[in-house]
Design a protein around this motif. Sequence first.
Motif, PDB file in Angstrom:
ATOM      1  N   VAL A   1       1.271  -0.977  -0.079  1.00 26.10           N
ATOM      2  CA  VAL A   1       0.111   0.087  -0.118  1.00 26.10           C
ATOM      3  C   VAL A   1       0.893   1.034   0.101  1.00 26.10           C
ATOM      4  CG1 VAL A   1      -1.673   1.249   1.326  1.00 26.10           C
ATOM      5  CG2 VAL A   1      -1.773  -1.251   1.471  1.00 26.10           C
ATOM      6  N   ARG A   2       1.401   1.789  -1.080  1.00 28.86           N
ATOM      7  CA  ARG A   2       2.012   2.793  -1.468  1.00 28.86           C
ATOM      8  C   ARG A   2       1.317   4.346  -1.499  1.00 28.86           C
ATOM      9  NH1 ARG A   2       3.734  -1.702  -4.084  1.00 28.86           N
ATOM     10  NH2 ARG A   2       2.164  -1.263  -5.529  1.00 28.86           N
ATOM     11  N   MET A   3       1.708   5.054  -0.440  1.00 30.78           N
ATOM     12  CA  MET A   3       0.968   6.290  -0.377  1.00 30.78           C
ATOM     13  C   MET A   3       1.812   7.618  -0.741  1.00 30.78           C
ATOM     14  SD  MET A   3      -1.435   5.312   3.062  1.00 30.78           S
ATOM     15  CE  MET A   3      -2.327   6.960   3.056  1.00 30.78           C
ATOM     16  N   THR A   4       1.253   8.263  -1.454  1.00 30.55           N
ATOM     17  CA  THR A   4       2.083   9.666  -1.780  1.00 30.55           C
ATOM     18  C   THR A   4       1.210  10.899  -1.449  1.00 30.55           C
ATOM     19  OG1 THR A   4       3.036   8.507  -3.664  1.00 30.55           O
ATOM     20  CG2 THR A   4       2.999  10.819  -3.672  1.00 30.55           C
ATOM     21  N   LEU A   5       1.677  11.946  -0.528  1.00 31.77           N
ATOM     22  CA  LEU A   5       0.721  12.886  -0.290  1.00 31.77           C
ATOM     23  C   LEU A   5       0.568  13.810  -1.810  1.00 31.77           C
ATOM     24  CD1 LEU A   5      -0.246  14.471   2.097  1.00 31.77           C
ATOM     25  CD2 LEU A   5       1.797  16.147   1.664  1.00 31.77           C
ATOM     26  N   SER A   6      -0.556  13.979  -1.917  1.00 23.82           N
ATOM     27  CA  SER A   6      -1.094  14.989  -2.993  1.00 23.82           C
ATOM     28  C   SER A   6      -1.494  16.333  -2.352  1.00 23.82           C
ATOM     29  CB  SER A   6      -2.247  14.656  -3.456  1.00 23.82           C
ATOM     30  OG  SER A   6      -1.903  13.351  -4.233  1.00 23.82           O
ATOM     31  N   GLY A   7      -1.747  17.224  -3.117  1.00 21.76           N
ATOM     32  CA  GLY A   7      -1.858  18.879  -2.626  1.00 21.76           C
ATOM     33  C   GLY A   7      -3.313  18.824  -1.812  1.00 21.76           C
ATOM     34  N   VAL A   8      -2.691  19.231  -0.526  1.00 17.43           N
ATOM     35  CA  VAL A   8      -3.772  19.536   0.538  1.00 17.43           C
ATOM     36  C   VAL A   8      -4.250  20.839   0.763  1.00 17.43           C
ATOM     37  CG1 VAL A   8      -4.009  18.999   2.966  1.00 17.43           C
ATOM     38  CG2 VAL A   8      -2.278  17.770   1.879  1.00 17.43           C
ATOM     39  N   GLY A   9      -5.469  20.912   0.501  1.00 19.07           N
ATOM     40  CA  GLY A   9      -6.077  22.245   0.724  1.00 19.07           C
ATOM     41  C   GLY A   9      -6.510  22.728   2.228  1.00 19.07           C
ATOM     42  N   GLY A  10      -5.607  22.868   3.150  1.00 15.36           N
ATOM     43  CA  GLY A  10      -5.854  22.966   4.434  1.00 15.36           C
ATOM     44  C   GLY A  10      -6.300  21.625   5.249  1.00 15.36           C
ATOM     45  N   ALA A  11      -6.047  21.663   6.693  1.00 11.77           N
ATOM     46  CA  ALA A  11      -6.593  20.467   7.467  1.00 11.77           C
ATOM     47  C   ALA A  11      -6.928  20.664   8.735  1.00 11.77           C
ATOM     48  CB  ALA A  11      -5.117  19.651   7.555  1.00 11.77           C
ATOM     49  N   PHE A  12      -6.003  21.563   9.698  1.00 16.89           N
ATOM     50  CA  PHE A  12      -6.493  21.824  11.035  1.00 16.89           C
ATOM     51  C   PHE A  12      -6.906  20.754  11.786  1.00 16.89           C
ATOM     52  CE2 PHE A  12      -7.799  25.286   7.563  1.00 16.89           C
ATOM     53  CZ  PHE A  12      -6.631  25.904   7.994  1.00 16.89           C
ATOM     54  N   GLY A  13      -6.683  19.654  11.500  1.00 16.54           N
ATOM     55  CA  GLY A  13      -7.111  18.396  12.260  1.00 16.54           C
ATOM     56  C   GLY A  13      -8.068  17.530  11.691  1.00 16.54           C
ATOM     57  N   GLY A  14      -8.971  18.053  10.845  1.00 14.50           N
ATOM     58  CA  GLY A  14      -9.862  17.133  10.110  1.00 14.50           C
ATOM     59  C   GLY A  14      -9.539  16.058   9.268  1.00 14.50           C
ATOM     60  N   ARG A  15      -8.273  16.203   8.914  1.00 17.48           N
ATOM     61  CA  ARG A  15      -7.711  14.936   8.089  1.00 17.48           C
ATOM     62  C   ARG A  15      -6.796  14.171   8.749  1.00 17.48           C
ATOM     63  NH1 ARG A  15      -8.762  17.157   2.745  1.00 17.48           N
ATOM     64  NH2 ARG A  15      -8.562  19.315   2.396  1.00 17.48           N
ATOM     65  N   GLU A  16      -6.915  14.239  10.151  1.00 18.56           N
ATOM     66  CA  GLU A  16      -5.986  13.079  10.843  1.00 18.56           C
ATOM     67  C   GLU A  16      -6.897  11.782  10.849  1.00 18.56           C
ATOM     68  OE1 GLU A  16      -4.705  13.437  14.872  1.00 18.56           O
ATOM     69  OE2 GLU A  16      -4.025  15.665  14.393  1.00 18.56           O
ATOM     70  N   ASP A  17      -8.243  11.578  10.768  1.00 19.07           N
ATOM     71  CA  ASP A  17      -8.994  10.691  10.728  1.00 19.07           C
ATOM     72  C   ASP A  17      -8.958  10.201   9.089  1.00 19.07           C
ATOM     73  OD1 ASP A  17     -10.328   9.927  13.477  1.00 19.07           O
ATOM     74  OD2 ASP A  17      -9.934  12.042  13.231  1.00 19.07           O
ATOM     75  N   LEU A  18      -9.312   8.963   8.835  1.00 18.75           N
ATOM     76  CA  LEU A  18      -9.608   8.577   7.529  1.00 18.75           C
ATOM     77  C   LEU A  18     -10.932   9.148   6.988  1.00 18.75           C
ATOM     78  CD1 LEU A  18      -8.519   4.807   7.707  1.00 18.75           C
ATOM     79  CD2 LEU A  18      -7.127   6.787   6.995  1.00 18.75           C
ATOM     80  N   SER A  19     -10.772   9.529   5.736  1.00 17.57           N
ATOM     81  CA  SER A  19     -12.298   9.726   5.130  1.00 17.57           C
ATOM     82  C   SER A  19     -12.568   8.701   3.895  1.00 17.57           C
ATOM     83  CB  SER A  19     -12.363  11.168   4.657  1.00 17.57           C
ATOM     84  OG  SER A  19     -11.115  11.329   3.751  1.00 17.57           O
ATOM     85  N   MET A  20     -12.176   8.843   2.664  1.00 19.76           N
ATOM     86  CA  MET A  20     -12.290   8.093   1.786  1.00 19.76           C
ATOM     87  C   MET A  20     -11.327   7.141   1.151  1.00 19.76           C
ATOM     88  SD  MET A  20     -10.137  10.088  -0.328  1.00 19.76           S
ATOM     89  CE  MET A  20     -10.350   8.854  -1.571  1.00 19.76           C
ATOM     90  N   GLN A  21      -9.908   7.197   2.157  1.00 17.06           N
ATOM     91  CA  GLN A  21      -8.832   6.067   1.753  1.00 17.06           C
ATOM     92  C   GLN A  21      -9.265   4.843   1.475  1.00 17.06           C
ATOM     93  OE1 GLN A  21      -9.008   8.965   3.922  1.00 17.06           O
ATOM     94  NE2 GLN A  21      -7.031   9.693   4.461  1.00 17.06           N
ATOM     95  N   ILE A  22      -9.913   4.358   2.373  1.00 15.87           N
ATOM     96  CA  ILE A  22     -10.289   2.743   2.257  1.00 15.87           C
ATOM     97  C   ILE A  22     -11.343   2.431   1.497  1.00 15.87           C
ATOM     98  CG2 ILE A  22     -11.195   0.860   3.778  1.00 15.87           C
ATOM     99  CD1 ILE A  22     -10.059   1.789   6.173  1.00 15.87           C
ATOM    100  N   HIS A  23     -12.176   3.287   1.012  1.00 14.83           N
ATOM    101  CA  HIS A  23     -13.145   3.199   0.106  1.00 14.83           C
ATOM    102  C   HIS A  23     -12.667   3.220  -1.088  1.00 14.83           C
ATOM    103  CE1 HIS A  23     -16.078   4.981   3.393  1.00 14.83           C
ATOM    104  NE2 HIS A  23     -16.009   3.690   3.828  1.00 14.83           N
TER     105      HIS A  23
END
Length: 797
Positions: free
Chosen positions: A256-278
């Motif tokens: 499972v190779r992961m690469t960071l793409s452009g992040v449009g802000g976070a402030f804590g809201g991207r610490e948890d998974l959202s659509m990654q597994i889906h």
Amino acid sequence: MAGNNAPLGTPTKVTQGSQTKGGIGESTLRPDGTLKVTGEFAYSSDMWHEDMLWGQILRSPVAHAEIVSIDTSEALAQAGVYAVMTYDDLPTDVRHYGLEFPDTPVLARGRVRHHGEPVAIVAADHPETARRAAAKIKVEYRELPVVTDESTATAPDAPLIHENRTDHYAAHVTHPNILHRQPIIRGDVEEARSRADFIVTGEYTFGMQDQAFLGPESGLAVPAEDGGVDLYIATQWLHSDLRQIAPVLGLPEEKVRMTLSGVGGAFGGREDLSMQIHACLLALRTGKPVKIVYNRFESFFGHVHRHPAKLFYEHGATKDGKLTHLKARIVLDGGAYASASPAVVGNAASLGAGPYVIDDVDIEALALYTNNPPCGAMRGFGAVQACFAYEAQMDKLADKVGMDRVEFRRLNAMEQGTIMPTGQPVDSPAPVAELLRRVKAMPLPPERQWESSEGADVRQLPGGLSNTTHGEGVVRGVGYAVGIKNVGFSEGFDDYSTARVRMEVVGGEPVATVHTAMAEVGQGGVTVHAQIARTELGVTQVTIQPADTQVGSAGSTSASRQTYVTGGAVKNACELVRERVLEIGRRKFGTYHPAWATAELLLEVGKVVTDGGEVLADLVDVLEDESVEVEEEWRHRPTEPFDRHTGQGFGHVQYSFAAHRAVVEVDTELGLVKVIELACAQDVGKALNPLSVVGQIQGGTTQGLGMAVMEEILVDPKTAKVRNPSFTDYLIPTILDTPTMPVDVLELADAHAPYGLRGVGEAPTLSSTPAVLAAIRNATGLELNRTPVRPEHLTGM
């Protein structure tokens, strides 16, 4: 010898001004800045693959219900649909995930626990096709009673949000719907209360805030020939995501190779998974790349929010203004799943007394499981809610004692050497009194700025361009607040980061390459890492590699920790590279000059020099046909868990402090507020990039302003449904709402930190909110014990 015509054995002096440009302490510009402001920067939602499918998530329309049946046949029959998956289609027995422990189902099974919980996922050849197919999935729900607050959560007959809990907090709480509880007890509050000449109490309500980041959740999963998957994702912590994703997919982490793409802000809201597994599940099921992009409505359901809270505080003081004791109870609503709630509880409890000397303290903080939206990390988590309450208390006490509100705070301010309520000594500068002095000394903005010879400038008035007033009934108020925030992960967490640094000659010039897994979410790490490399390695050209999981973990971009921890890792790796470069130089050139063996050698402006400034060699000559690469982990000093019964322990690695003064104008008839100025004084230890530091302070201040007067996710107390999941109804500050923000930066080095730096980004979010509330109270005379303040709170309607 490139760049030096003198023989190798002839020392020369480095001329004044030859320090490497763009190093530590300079306001170097962001490499992605121009692209972002011109709209050319590629965010994760901009990614494209020629044969990709589009993913869509079906979410629960109710907050608590039994799932009676799911029928996907009509969705599967729709043209263009490649896959529909429910809980029963998951490929392994690992079907839950979570930041600290796995209590969150990948897709709901048997029961939904909050409004918007994922129930099924669809992959189709067009986003509209995917949306229509998801709408054709038939789910029969049998609604259940909802748990929405402490009274419904802990009642004897309360529905259990999670039955048969096995997590490590379950045995230490009095009810299964209490996720975590942390007391902080020091001294004797009952005895101290008897010595108080004045006692004030308050009950405070803190609303649920959204991170409201620019870019909604999005990513692209591409199946690989080796049976693995490549995920391009906007996140805050690549390796934490990896740890949770791989077991659900049934794959080893290296596949499972992961690469960071452009992040449009976070402030804590991207610490948890959202659509990654889906996205990964659908890509592996269909054998095609799958892209998922939330719309704004869905984003409100797709990530955690700031915990709403009820806070109960009692303070005492002597007639001389000295604090005698604090008794507090902080109840945080964690929503349906754990996320980062345990850490938020730890922060709220351990920092709940604020930056003050109070010897006798009894604090209880807890988080509840409810059917409200899940809450987790958001800028300054836990400490923000507490600061709102204890700063309101300081104003009340100052008024009771008859002291100036700022001087009352300064009298009780902690300093280096103060013992925290946890028993931990503050062993670095804590200039709380000085920050308050500085922010109070700033010139106040002129009165009645809206007046001009041509009439009122409505942009400067409460209500702004709505043209509701021309100054009638408008009064000014001034308020102050100060806060304390921990830096880095706490309570014994193994907080480390990894950096890989390479130095070589490219195109006849020495070049350093820095590779970390740090998530650049806007905080400026891509700038700081290059500055560190230039400073430590004496090169001008530095390449920052894209963040991915092909290098060791950098931890999360949160807790104001990245410059401290990943910056520390880059510094450490650079120092090791430097030593190896010098070893090569000694091997090649040491016979030419005794300084190679006897002097402390430095890398400076592409040269090897002595500590006296004598040039011994060019780095191009040293590294000719050779290169040096180091990958190194770096840890800050260890912390320890708080005692479960007393809260004592060395729990935090560093503290940061900020003070604010707010100036507001309030239309008392219409209940409208205009924040004219939010001045800040903050100690940053060392400003590695002064421009970036000021930007972080102003950004954090703006989010605190939003919490004070406009931002709140509204949840129906009867149904636990979100009522305002859009930027039409969830308001955030615009440029017209943002006041003047003068910043006074203090630099008192922390000897324990790289370069003496101190985490910057969170502290201003704490004190800005209570400062605005204090100013509104000053203008109106109202108590105002909840945030955000609404017009009806000011007019009595």
